[in-house]
Design a protein around this motif. Sequence first.
Motif, PDB file in Angstrom:
ATOM      1  N   PHE A  48      -0.412 -21.508  34.922  1.00 13.40           N
ATOM      2  CA  PHE A  48      -0.593 -20.207  34.291  1.00 13.40           C
ATOM      3  C   PHE A  48      -0.023 -20.257  32.874  1.00 13.40           C
ATOM      4  N   ARG A  49      -0.740 -19.662  31.932  1.00 10.15           N
ATOM      5  CA  ARG A  49      -0.299 -19.580  30.535  1.00 10.15           C
ATOM      6  C   ARG A  49      -0.681 -18.216  29.977  1.00 10.15           C
ATOM      7  N   ALA A  50       0.098 -17.768  29.004  1.00 12.93           N
ATOM      8  CA  ALA A  50      -0.210 -16.492  28.351  1.00 12.93           C
ATOM      9  C   ALA A  50      -1.393 -16.697  27.405  1.00 12.93           C
ATOM     10  N   THR A  51      -2.484 -16.021  27.667  1.00  9.87           N
ATOM     11  CA  THR A  51      -3.649 -16.040  26.782  1.00  9.87           C
ATOM     12  C   THR A  51      -4.183 -14.617  26.678  1.00  9.87           C
ATOM     13  N   LEU A  74      -6.458 -13.959  29.890  1.00 13.23           N
ATOM     14  CA  LEU A  74      -5.940 -14.206  31.235  1.00 13.23           C
ATOM     15  C   LEU A  74      -6.521 -13.159  32.180  1.00 13.23           C
ATOM     16  N   SER A  75      -7.090 -13.593  33.285  1.00  9.53           N
ATOM     17  CA  SER A  75      -7.755 -12.650  34.177  1.00  9.53           C
ATOM     18  C   SER A  75      -7.725 -13.112  35.625  1.00  9.53           C
ATOM     19  N   CYS A  76      -7.997 -12.154  36.514  1.00 14.84           N
ATOM     20  CA  CYS A  76      -8.119 -12.411  37.947  1.00 14.84           C
ATOM     21  C   CYS A  76      -9.539 -12.074  38.357  1.00 14.84           C
ATOM     22  N   ARG A  77     -10.045 -12.827  39.319  1.00 15.98           N
ATOM     23  CA  ARG A  77     -11.391 -12.571  39.840  1.00 15.98           C
ATOM     24  C   ARG A  77     -11.278 -12.226  41.311  1.00 15.98           C
ATOM     25  N   PHE A  78     -11.877 -11.120  41.695  1.00 20.00           N
ATOM     26  CA  PHE A  78     -11.981 -10.684  43.087  1.00 20.00           C
ATOM     27  C   PHE A  78     -13.467 -10.725  43.419  1.00 20.00           C
ATOM     28  N   VAL A  82       1.019 -14.338  37.932  1.00 22.57           N
ATOM     29  CA  VAL A  82       0.035 -13.497  37.268  1.00 22.57           C
ATOM     30  C   VAL A  82      -0.123 -12.247  38.111  1.00 22.57           C
ATOM     31  N   THR A  83      -0.028 -11.088  37.463  1.00 17.73           N
ATOM     32  CA  THR A  83      -0.173  -9.813  38.151  1.00 17.73           C
ATOM     33  C   THR A  83      -1.442  -9.139  37.662  1.00 17.73           C
ATOM     34  N   CYS A  84      -2.194  -8.554  38.598  1.00 19.96           N
ATOM     35  CA  CYS A  84      -3.403  -7.822  38.236  1.00 19.96           C
ATOM     36  C   CYS A  84      -3.609  -6.679  39.226  1.00 19.96           C
ATOM     37  N   ILE A  85      -4.513  -5.794  38.904  1.00 20.74           N
ATOM     38  CA  ILE A  85      -4.817  -4.626  39.735  1.00 20.74           C
ATOM     39  C   ILE A  85      -6.187  -4.834  40.366  1.00 20.74           C
ATOM     40  N   SER A  86      -6.243  -4.730  41.695  1.00 19.16           N
ATOM     41  CA  SER A  86      -7.521  -4.955  42.375  1.00 19.16           C
ATOM     42  C   SER A  86      -8.531  -3.874  41.996  1.00 19.16           C
ATOM     43  N   PRO A  87      -9.803  -4.272  41.842  1.00 20.73           N
ATOM     44  CA  PRO A  87     -10.856  -3.292  41.544  1.00 20.73           C
ATOM     45  C   PRO A  87     -11.338  -2.644  42.840  1.00 20.73           C
ATOM     46  N   SER A 105     -13.872  -9.749  52.899  1.00 20.01           N
ATOM     47  CA  SER A 105     -13.076 -10.797  52.270  1.00 20.01           C
ATOM     48  C   SER A 105     -13.825 -11.368  51.065  1.00 20.01           C
ATOM     49  N   VAL A 106     -13.092 -11.557  49.954  1.00 13.58           N
ATOM     50  CA  VAL A 106     -13.685 -12.130  48.748  1.00 13.58           C
ATOM     51  C   VAL A 106     -12.801 -13.265  48.242  1.00 13.58           C
ATOM     52  N   ALA A 107     -13.402 -14.175  47.491  1.00 15.45           N
ATOM     53  CA  ALA A 107     -12.634 -15.259  46.874  1.00 15.45           C
ATOM     54  C   ALA A 107     -11.785 -14.666  45.748  1.00 15.45           C
ATOM     55  N   PHE A 108     -10.548 -15.157  45.623  1.00 14.23           N
ATOM     56  CA  PHE A 108      -9.645 -14.714  44.568  1.00 14.23           C
ATOM     57  C   PHE A 108      -9.339 -15.900  43.673  1.00 14.23           C
ATOM     58  N   GLY A 109      -9.296 -15.675  42.362  1.00 16.34           N
ATOM     59  CA  GLY A 109      -8.963 -16.751  41.436  1.00 16.34           C
ATOM     60  C   GLY A 109      -8.334 -16.233  40.163  1.00 16.34           C
ATOM     61  N   VAL A 110      -7.764 -17.142  39.390  1.00 20.28           N
ATOM     62  CA  VAL A 110      -7.147 -16.823  38.101  1.00 20.28           C
ATOM     63  C   VAL A 110      -7.785 -17.712  37.044  1.00 20.28           C
ATOM     64  N   SER A 111      -8.022 -17.154  35.850  1.00 20.09           N
ATOM     65  CA  SER A 111      -8.588 -17.914  34.740  1.00 20.09           C
ATOM     66  C   SER A 111      -7.788 -17.652  33.476  1.00 20.09           C
ATOM     67  N   LEU A 112      -7.698 -18.669  32.625  1.00 24.01           N
ATOM     68  CA  LEU A 112      -7.031 -18.516  31.340  1.00 24.01           C
ATOM     69  C   LEU A 112      -7.975 -17.978  30.272  1.00 24.01           C
ATOM     70  N   ASN A 113      -9.299 -18.092  30.503  1.00 32.30           N
ATOM     71  CA  ASN A 113     -10.261 -17.714  29.466  1.00 32.30           C
ATOM     72  C   ASN A 113     -11.390 -16.799  29.941  1.00 32.30           C
ATOM     73  N   SER A 114     -11.303 -16.293  31.142  1.00 32.00           N
ATOM     74  CA  SER A 114     -12.294 -15.362  31.714  1.00 32.00           C
ATOM     75  C   SER A 114     -13.686 -15.947  31.858  1.00 32.00           C
ATOM     76  N   GLN A 115     -13.830 -17.253  31.770  1.00 33.16           N
ATOM     77  CA  GLN A 115     -15.134 -17.887  31.970  1.00 33.16           C
ATOM     78  C   GLN A 115     -15.352 -18.104  33.459  1.00 33.16           C
ATOM     79  N   THR A 116     -16.502 -17.729  33.968  1.00 36.96           N
ATOM     80  CA  THR A 116     -16.784 -17.784  35.396  1.00 36.96           C
ATOM     81  C   THR A 116     -16.502 -19.145  36.003  1.00 36.96           C
TER      82      THR A 116
END
Length: 134
Positions: A47-50, A53-57, A75-80, A86-97
């Motif tokens: 994890f890095r500050a960018t 930075l995003s989470c995918r649900f 990394v902290t995020c708010i679920s949509p 059940s869905v896959a969860f992931g973290v990205s540094l650049n929001s690219q799928t």
Amino acid sequence: VSRDGGNYFAPSAISFAFFPTPSVSLVTPSVGVISGGTVVTATGQGFRATDLLSCRFGSSIVAGTLSGSGCNTTVTCISPASAAGSVAFGVSLNSQTEEYSVQPTQFVFHVPVEVSYPFLPVQHRREGAWNTLT
């Protein structure tokens, strides 16, 4: 950078940094309500500050916030909002799928439980007689 196959190069240098895709080892909590709004903390590595930075649900992407330092980052995020399941969860540094962590980390959306009778009468025996508490 060349725009014509190598005959002309831009006069200024462009910075580029490559970071490995982050990995998620734990999602807390791993369940939330379908209306969204659950504060979710991802623990892992890379994890890095960018700015992106995003989470995918599943297919929904939300902003993430980095906390901690060194190897103790989260990394902290708010679920949509989402349909139940059940869905896959992931973290990205650049929001690219294609750049989200690929571990089989899951987040489960559920319908909130409704309590119709919050106070049920309770009976207990005292001195040979049944008493009802409400």
